[in-house]
Structure formats: C-alpha cells, structure tokens
Scaffold this motif. Structure first.
Motif, mmCIF file in Angstrom:
data_model
loop_
_atom_site.group_PDB
_atom_site.id
_atom_site.type_symbol
_atom_site.label_atom_id
_atom_site.label_comp_id
_atom_site.label_asym_id
_atom_site.label_seq_id
_atom_site.Cartn_x
_atom_site.Cartn_y
_atom_site.Cartn_z
ATOM 1 N N VAL A 99 -34.964 -11.034 21.165
ATOM 2 C CA VAL A 99 -34.940 -10.485 19.809
ATOM 3 C C VAL A 99 -33.507 -10.047 19.499
ATOM 4 O O VAL A 99 -32.964 -9.179 20.194
ATOM 5 C CB VAL A 99 -35.881 -9.274 19.664
ATOM 6 N N ARG A 144 -37.449 -14.605 18.797
ATOM 7 C CA ARG A 144 -38.155 -14.029 17.637
ATOM 8 C C ARG A 144 -37.144 -13.308 16.757
ATOM 9 O O ARG A 144 -36.439 -12.414 17.220
ATOM 10 C CB ARG A 144 -39.223 -13.034 18.129
ATOM 11 N N TYR A 145 -37.065 -13.701 15.489
ATOM 12 C CA TYR A 145 -36.200 -12.963 14.562
ATOM 13 C C TYR A 145 -36.820 -12.917 13.176
ATOM 14 O O TYR A 145 -37.912 -13.441 12.941
ATOM 15 C CB TYR A 145 -34.769 -13.505 14.527
ATOM 16 N N GLY A 146 -36.123 -12.252 12.227
ATOM 17 C CA GLY A 146 -36.672 -11.974 10.907
ATOM 18 C C GLY A 146 -36.345 -13.053 9.901
ATOM 19 O O GLY A 146 -36.157 -14.225 10.235
ATOM 20 N N ILE A 169 -40.682 -6.211 14.701
ATOM 21 C CA ILE A 169 -40.256 -7.271 15.626
ATOM 22 C C ILE A 169 -40.696 -6.937 17.053
ATOM 23 O O ILE A 169 -41.157 -7.793 17.787
ATOM 24 C CB ILE A 169 -38.728 -7.459 15.590
ATOM 25 N N GLU A 210 -41.469 -5.011 8.218
ATOM 26 C CA GLU A 210 -41.534 -5.957 9.326
ATOM 27 C C GLU A 210 -41.413 -5.239 10.664
ATOM 28 O O GLU A 210 -40.618 -4.306 10.814
ATOM 29 C CB GLU A 210 -40.409 -6.983 9.222
ATOM 30 N N THR A 264 -41.335 -15.757 15.083
ATOM 31 C CA THR A 264 -41.179 -15.040 13.814
ATOM 32 C C THR A 264 -41.600 -13.598 13.994
ATOM 33 O O THR A 264 -42.425 -13.286 14.866
ATOM 34 C CB THR A 264 -42.048 -15.698 12.724
ATOM 35 N N ASP A 265 -41.035 -12.719 13.150
ATOM 36 C CA ASP A 265 -41.480 -11.326 13.161
ATOM 37 C C ASP A 265 -42.978 -11.216 12.880
ATOM 38 O O ASP A 265 -43.626 -10.266 13.316
ATOM 39 C CB ASP A 265 -40.707 -10.535 12.096
ATOM 40 N N ASP A 304 -38.558 -1.902 13.905
ATOM 41 C CA ASP A 304 -39.102 -2.328 12.621
ATOM 42 C C ASP A 304 -38.066 -2.143 11.524
ATOM 43 O O ASP A 304 -37.090 -1.402 11.670
ATOM 44 C CB ASP A 304 -40.387 -1.567 12.285
#
Length: 331
Positions: free
Chosen positions: A226, A167-169, A262, A260, A128-129, A306
């Motif tokens: 990402v 990892r993503y938003g 990343i 956010e 996760t972010d 970000d």
C-alpha cells in the motif's frame, strides 16, 4: 530489473497498461513485452503509438483472463506478469454481478494456475481500496482476488513463482473517474456532488506505475503493498476544478463509501510501515521468514489508514497542480 526479461501486462490497453508500457520502454530493454487484452480496437489504437517496428519487443495478444487456455499459451516463457485486467466500475458490477465474478475472481484463479504451471517468476496483481471492508460487489470480488493471489504462494511447490498484490486509491484522471467528469460538467456551471463530507485518496498514473515497478522488484511473495497517498475532500476537488460552479448534492450512489479505507483496523496487526509505503503480511505463519524488519515498524494498535483521518491532505492549490498535466477532456 526488466532488461532482457519477458513481461506480460494483462489489461494492457487500459490507462495503467499504457502508462506501464510507456515507462518500461523508456527505462528498460525487455526481450518481450506482451500487451494482453480482449479489445481489438484498443489494441489497434495502442499499436499506432507503440508500433512493433519502433519497438520490436512488443507483442499484442487478444485474450481474456476468463480463458484459461489462452493464458497458458500467453505465459509460455514469461518471467513477470502484471495483472491489471478487471471489470472495475462499481455500478456495472452491481448490475452484472456474475460477469464481475467471472473476470475478477475466476480470472484471478486462471492467472495463478497458469503462472505456476508455466514457471513464471513473479506475479503482481493490482487491487483497489474498495477491497478493504468491501460494501459493493466490485470490492468483494477484488478482496477475493487478493486472497487468491496471496494464498497462491502456498501452491507453488518446488517452483520459484511468487505472487503479491498492490492496493491503492483513485488514479488521477483515469477513465470513468470523477476528475474528467467534473472537467466536462464545468461548462454547465453546476457540479453534482454525492456528499459534501466525502474524502478520497489520490495517486497519479505515473506514481502508480512507479510503485508497481518498485513492488515487482522488492516483493518476496505473499505481501500486499500500500503506497502512502494524499487525500482530498470532494468539495476541495470541486473548488480546484471549477470554483465558479454551484454544487448540487445528489446523494451517495449504491455501493459507494463516504471515506476510503486502504488498511482496515482488523488488518493492522499484520501491517508494517516504511517511509513511503506499508505492507500487509499474509496470515500464514510460515511466510514470516520472508519479511525483513529493516527500515520498517509495526503500525500502532487500532491503526486504520483511511482518507478521512489521513494526515496528508492536499490543499486546493495542490489539487490544481496535481491535475494540471492531465490530457484534454474530450466529449
């Protein structure tokens, strides 16, 4: 890639797990596709949609990533593990910190040991972010989990097991996210907004699944993937969903960020950029030989990925298009 393979999806009854199963069944013919989760009711509901008569490759396993023995039994003969099980809601983790640690950290350790000992070929773990420069317990547990999976490649010895992280938003329309919440609140004529300056990354569920499948195919082990994603402001999101509603500013919740991140600046020296994604290489030097420089370039000095400075921002109309195909929101 997944034809005639044995795959297990941990947290398989969640939003991601269900879309993953739908996608795999539509594109591949796996030998076994195991849906592993601790919620028997969700498994019962999911089995109405993906029943074993129509899809004989499917198995439903009740289990918890906290249970090391159950993972060892479940990983027997497995080729690929997709880890999507987590205690993920920020306020819940803040109020129940030990439970989040047991699932997100100790569970990750159990998965790593079981995968190596059972001869699993590849493990891809969803992050996760919030794991980048974490300010809440959920993010801290996922950062620890990410580090465990990357470092797990050190312990495989002569075995072929490889582990990587995605990892993503925010996922559009996922359970507990702001979009279904706004859709429900729209009828009241007012939307609660935490902060008018807030921005977020977005990815659709299908895009998330497609990216995980891409990473599973292309991973060499030790990298953190990402995807490149669009950003939105929370105000534009509200305008897209309910332009007629007034906005009530309620303040940022505990553990919540304004924007956010990343890829933090501190990780950028290990980041490589591709056309559609980035990877963050592990800090262990002996991994360097694994990564091919073709088609990529190092990111600039001081780079940070970000949601505020991201050059790809969705307009209000583009946001409407993004959420147009979401299922109806139920009370």
């Amino acid at each position: 890639m997944l034809n005639d393979k044995n795959i297990i999806i941990l947290g398989g009854t969640g939003s991601f797990g269900q879309k993953f199963v739908e996608t795999v069944l539509s594109r591949y013919t796996p030998r076994r596709l195991i849906i592993f989760s601790r919620d028997e009711y969700k498994q019962y509901k999911m089995s109405q949609r993906f029943n074993t008569s129509a899809h004989p490759c499917i198995r439903y396993f009740i289990g918890d990533v906290r249970d090391r023995d159950r993972l060892y039994r479940s990983f027997d003969g497995i080729d690929y593990v997709v880890h999507a099980a987590a205690l993920k809601h920020v306020p819940v983790a803040e109020y129940n910190p030990e439970e989040a640690i047991k699932t997100n950290i100790f569970g990750a350790s159990n998965i790593i040991n079981a995968a190596i000992d059972c001869g699993v070929k590849k493990v891809i773990a969803l992050s996760t972010d919030k794991a980048a420069n974490p300010i809440n317990l959920y993010g801290a547990t996922k950062l620890c989990s990410d580090k465990l999976f990357v470092a797990g490649n050190n312990y495989v010895g002569k075995k072929d097991t490889r582990m990587s992280v995605v990892r993503y938003g925010n996922v559009v329309g996922s359970s507990g996210s702001v979009i279904p919440f706004f859709l429900k609140k729209r009828a009241e004529g007012r939307l609660p907004i935490t902060d008018l300056r807030m921005t977020r990354f977005w990815i659709t569920l299908q895009q998330g699944v497609d990216f995980v499948l891409f990473c599973l195919e292309n991973m060499v082990g030790g990298e953190l993937f990402v995807p490149k994603m669009p950003s939105t402001s929370i105000v534009d999101l509200a305008k897209a969903i309910a332009p007629e509603c007034a906005l009530d500013v309620i303040g940022i919740r505990p553990g919540e960020k304004l924007h956010e991140v990343i890829i933090p600046t501190d990780e950028s020296h290990n980041a490589l950029e591709y056309d559609n994604h980035f990877i963050i290489k592990p800090t262990f030097n002996f991994f360097e030989r694994r990564f091919c420089a073709n088609g990529c370039r190092p990111v600039p000095d001081g780079f940070q990925y970000d949601s505020q400075s991201n050059s790809w921002h969705l307009s209000v109309e583009e946001i409407r298009e993004m959420i147009a195909n979401l299922p109806p929101v139920t009370a």
